[in-house]
Design a protein around this motif. Structure first.
Motif, PDB file in Angstrom:
ATOM      1  N   ASN A  23      11.662  40.180   2.707  1.00 12.36           N
ATOM      2  CA  ASN A  23      12.942  39.428   2.248  1.00 12.36           C
ATOM      3  C   ASN A  23      12.765  37.970   2.286  1.00 12.36           C
ATOM      4  N   ILE A  24      11.922  37.500   3.034  1.00 13.93           N
ATOM      5  CA  ILE A  24      11.505  35.847   2.948  1.00 13.93           C
ATOM      6  C   ILE A  24      10.833  35.525   1.614  1.00 13.93           C
ATOM      7  N   VAL A  25      10.136  36.436   1.295  1.00 12.09           N
ATOM      8  CA  VAL A  25       9.389  36.120  -0.183  1.00 12.09           C
ATOM      9  C   VAL A  25      10.246  36.948  -1.184  1.00 12.09           C
ATOM     10  N   PRO A  26      11.044  36.449  -1.965  1.00 10.84           N
ATOM     11  CA  PRO A  26      11.614  37.280  -3.155  1.00 10.84           C
ATOM     12  C   PRO A  26      10.498  37.875  -4.003  1.00 10.84           C
ATOM     13  N   ASP A  27      11.101  39.000  -4.728  1.00 14.85           N
ATOM     14  CA  ASP A  27      10.312  39.494  -5.788  1.00 14.85           C
ATOM     15  C   ASP A  27      10.287  38.751  -7.113  1.00 14.85           C
ATOM     16  N   VAL A  28       9.594  37.710  -7.450  1.00 17.17           N
ATOM     17  CA  VAL A  28       9.822  37.021  -8.529  1.00 17.17           C
ATOM     18  C   VAL A  28       8.795  37.142  -9.284  1.00 17.17           C
ATOM     19  N   PRO A  29       8.439  36.579 -10.625  1.00 13.49           N
ATOM     20  CA  PRO A  29       7.363  36.544 -11.267  1.00 13.49           C
ATOM     21  C   PRO A  29       5.969  35.990 -10.730  1.00 13.49           C
ATOM     22  N   PRO A  30       4.902  36.375 -10.729  1.00 13.04           N
ATOM     23  CA  PRO A  30       3.761  35.647 -10.004  1.00 13.04           C
ATOM     24  C   PRO A  30       3.621  34.208 -10.581  1.00 13.04           C
ATOM     25  N   SER A  31       3.851  33.833 -11.755  1.00 11.28           N
ATOM     26  CA  SER A  31       3.783  32.274 -11.949  1.00 11.28           C
ATOM     27  C   SER A  31       4.473  31.496 -11.254  1.00 11.28           C
ATOM     28  N   GLU A  32       5.877  32.114 -10.964  1.00 12.89           N
ATOM     29  CA  GLU A  32       7.024  31.563 -10.054  1.00 12.89           C
ATOM     30  C   GLU A  32       6.487  31.346  -8.829  1.00 12.89           C
ATOM     31  N   LEU A  33       6.320  32.419  -8.334  1.00 12.18           N
ATOM     32  CA  LEU A  33       5.777  32.463  -6.806  1.00 12.18           C
ATOM     33  C   LEU A  33       4.642  31.625  -6.565  1.00 12.18           C
ATOM     34  N   TYR A  34       3.631  31.532  -7.600  1.00 13.42           N
ATOM     35  CA  TYR A  34       2.443  30.619  -7.312  1.00 13.42           C
ATOM     36  C   TYR A  34       3.158  29.085  -7.088  1.00 13.42           C
ATOM     37  N   TRP A  46       2.789  24.885   5.995  1.00  8.55           N
ATOM     38  CA  TRP A  46       1.398  25.910   5.913  1.00  8.55           C
ATOM     39  C   TRP A  46       2.179  27.313   6.085  1.00  8.55           C
ATOM     40  N   LEU A  47       3.083  27.452   7.100  1.00 10.34           N
ATOM     41  CA  LEU A  47       3.523  28.836   7.461  1.00 10.34           C
ATOM     42  C   LEU A  47       4.117  29.414   6.112  1.00 10.34           C
ATOM     43  N   THR A  48       4.926  28.549   5.347  1.00 12.28           N
ATOM     44  CA  THR A  48       5.762  28.969   4.207  1.00 12.28           C
ATOM     45  C   THR A  48       4.684  29.344   3.245  1.00 12.28           C
ATOM     46  N   ALA A  49       3.792  28.338   3.007  1.00 13.33           N
ATOM     47  CA  ALA A  49       2.597  28.606   1.995  1.00 13.33           C
ATOM     48  C   ALA A  49       2.068  29.846   2.078  1.00 13.33           C
ATOM     49  N   ILE A  50       1.527  30.085   3.523  1.00 18.50           N
ATOM     50  CA  ILE A  50       1.092  31.345   3.648  1.00 18.50           C
ATOM     51  C   ILE A  50       1.694  32.671   3.416  1.00 18.50           C
ATOM     52  N   ASP A  51       2.960  32.793   3.776  1.00 20.61           N
ATOM     53  CA  ASP A  51       4.002  33.720   3.277  1.00 20.61           C
ATOM     54  C   ASP A  51       3.765  33.978   1.931  1.00 20.61           C
ATOM     55  N   LYS A  52       3.971  32.787   0.998  1.00 25.77           N
ATOM     56  CA  LYS A  52       3.923  33.145  -0.251  1.00 25.77           C
ATOM     57  C   LYS A  52       2.562  33.670  -1.070  1.00 25.77           C
ATOM     58  N   LEU A  53       1.626  32.973  -0.422  1.00 28.81           N
ATOM     59  CA  LEU A  53       0.310  33.400  -0.827  1.00 28.81           C
ATOM     60  C   LEU A  53      -0.145  34.838  -0.732  1.00 28.81           C
ATOM     61  N   GLU A  54       0.288  34.948   0.648  1.00 31.54           N
ATOM     62  CA  GLU A  54      -0.222  36.454   1.182  1.00 31.54           C
ATOM     63  C   GLU A  54       0.625  37.551   0.262  1.00 31.54           C
ATOM     64  N   ALA A  55       1.935  37.241  -0.145  1.00 29.01           N
ATOM     65  CA  ALA A  55       2.644  37.970  -0.845  1.00 29.01           C
ATOM     66  C   ALA A  55       1.857  38.222  -2.283  1.00 29.01           C
ATOM     67  N   LEU A  56       1.806  36.842  -2.863  1.00 28.50           N
ATOM     68  CA  LEU A  56       0.760  37.096  -4.344  1.00 28.50           C
ATOM     69  C   LEU A  56      -0.225  37.805  -4.223  1.00 28.50           C
ATOM     70  N   ASP A  57      -1.131  37.823  -2.982  1.00 27.67           N
ATOM     71  CA  ASP A  57      -2.538  38.370  -2.834  1.00 27.67           C
ATOM     72  C   ASP A  57      -2.142  39.665  -2.874  1.00 27.67           C
ATOM     73  N   SER A  58      -1.107  40.319  -2.289  1.00 28.47           N
ATOM     74  CA  SER A  58      -0.855  41.716  -1.703  1.00 28.47           C
ATOM     75  C   SER A  58      -0.144  42.389  -2.936  1.00 28.47           C
ATOM     76  N   ARG A  59       0.584  41.576  -3.680  1.00 31.06           N
ATOM     77  CA  ARG A  59       1.308  42.216  -4.828  1.00 31.06           C
ATOM     78  C   ARG A  59       0.563  42.323  -5.987  1.00 31.06           C
ATOM     79  N   TYR A  60      -0.297  41.245  -6.244  1.00 27.13           N
ATOM     80  CA  TYR A  60      -1.028  41.048  -7.636  1.00 27.13           C
ATOM     81  C   TYR A  60      -2.573  40.837  -7.153  1.00 27.13           C
ATOM     82  N   PRO A  61      -3.264  41.797  -6.631  1.00 26.40           N
ATOM     83  CA  PRO A  61      -4.586  41.517  -6.158  1.00 26.40           C
ATOM     84  C   PRO A  61      -5.753  41.204  -7.221  1.00 26.40           C
ATOM     85  N   PHE A  62      -5.280  41.585  -8.186  1.00 29.29           N
ATOM     86  CA  PHE A  62      -6.211  41.677  -9.515  1.00 29.29           C
ATOM     87  C   PHE A  62      -5.613  40.584 -10.860  1.00 29.29           C
TER      88      PHE A  62
END
Length: 242
Positions: A23-34, A46-62
């Motif tokens: 819920n902290i990291v909304p399901d938005v397009p990867p370009s927007e999240l990045y 740093w903490l917020t950046a980590i949350d968003k980067l981890e979300a990107l890494d787990s949702r779009y690993p490739f």
């Protein structure tokens, strides 16, 4: 009962913490999240950046941002003192991208991360010098910077790596000095002498090597070895305190 209540509250807090992360990291397009992650990173959040980067890494690993996301995570984990996560991400990135154009930077960050593992918050807070603490992270950092210099001598991180290796060498020499002093205080004369000689051989151009001569001399005196005493006294004379 109080301990059970506290344990229950901790468990609930962990449960809600884990379940609310999506819920902290909304399901938005990867370009927007990045873009959002980069904004937080640039702001030092740093903490917020980590949350968003981890979300990107787990949702779009490739995805298109996969490699850069991992590089960014290496950096923010280091900045946030999440050192184990940083090293794990470095290992993963290096395994998947062994010839990446930024591998010199990855090696540099591995060295910095290992160096940070040698730091203790309470020691920093109270300005306590603990030369006797485990030197393994220092040895690892030294090896990282050495590898960087060997593989990428023209890297923009080479000069700083060389400076850090000098500091790390002194840290390792101080550890050997503290160990030799420990042996001396325990009246383990032979062990003290051997550690001093090893220090002098491995780190001859350090202040610790010069100081070790006094420990070596004291041990030889306890053993009554006249020739060794005379040789060590001569070395002390040839290496005066600066």
């Amino acid at each position: 009962m109080k301990y059970q209540t506290l344990s229950g509250l901790l468990a609930l807090s962990l449960l809600f913490g884990c379940s609310s992360k999506d819920n902290i990291v909304p399901d938005v397009p990867p370009s927007e999240l990045y873009t959002e992650a980069q904004s937080e990173l640039q702001s030092g959040n740093w903490l917020t950046a980590i949350d968003k980067l981890e979300a990107l890494d787990s949702r779009y690993p490739f995805g298109a941002y996969s490699e850069q996301v991992q590089l960014d995570l290496i950096y923010v984990y280091y900045k946030n003192d999440d050192l184990a996560l940083g090293l794990a991400t470095i290992e993963r990135f290096s395994r998947l991208n062994p010839t990446h154009e930024k591998m010199d930077w990855v090696l540099y960050m591995r060295g910095l991360t290992h160096m940070a593992q040698d730091r203790n918050f309470m020691h920093d807070l109270f300005n306590i010098e603990r030369s006797d603490r485990d030197p393994e992270p220092v040895k690892a950092a030294f090896a990282d910077f050495k590898k960087l210099l060997q593989r990428y001598p023209d890297s923009p991180y080479a000069e700083d790596s060389q400076r850090r290796m000098f500091a790390l060498k002194n840290r390792l020499a101080e550890y050997d000095l503290a160990t030799a002093d420990f042996y001396l205080r325990r009246e383990a004369w032979i062990a003290a002498i051997k550690r001093c000689q090893e220090l002098q051989k491995t780190y001859p151009d350090t202040e610790a090597a010069r100081k070790s001569l006094q420990i070596q001399l004291a041990a030889y005196k306890e053993l009554g070895l006249a020739d060794s005493i005379a040789r060590t006294e001569k070395l002390i004379e040839l290496n005066p305190e600066k």
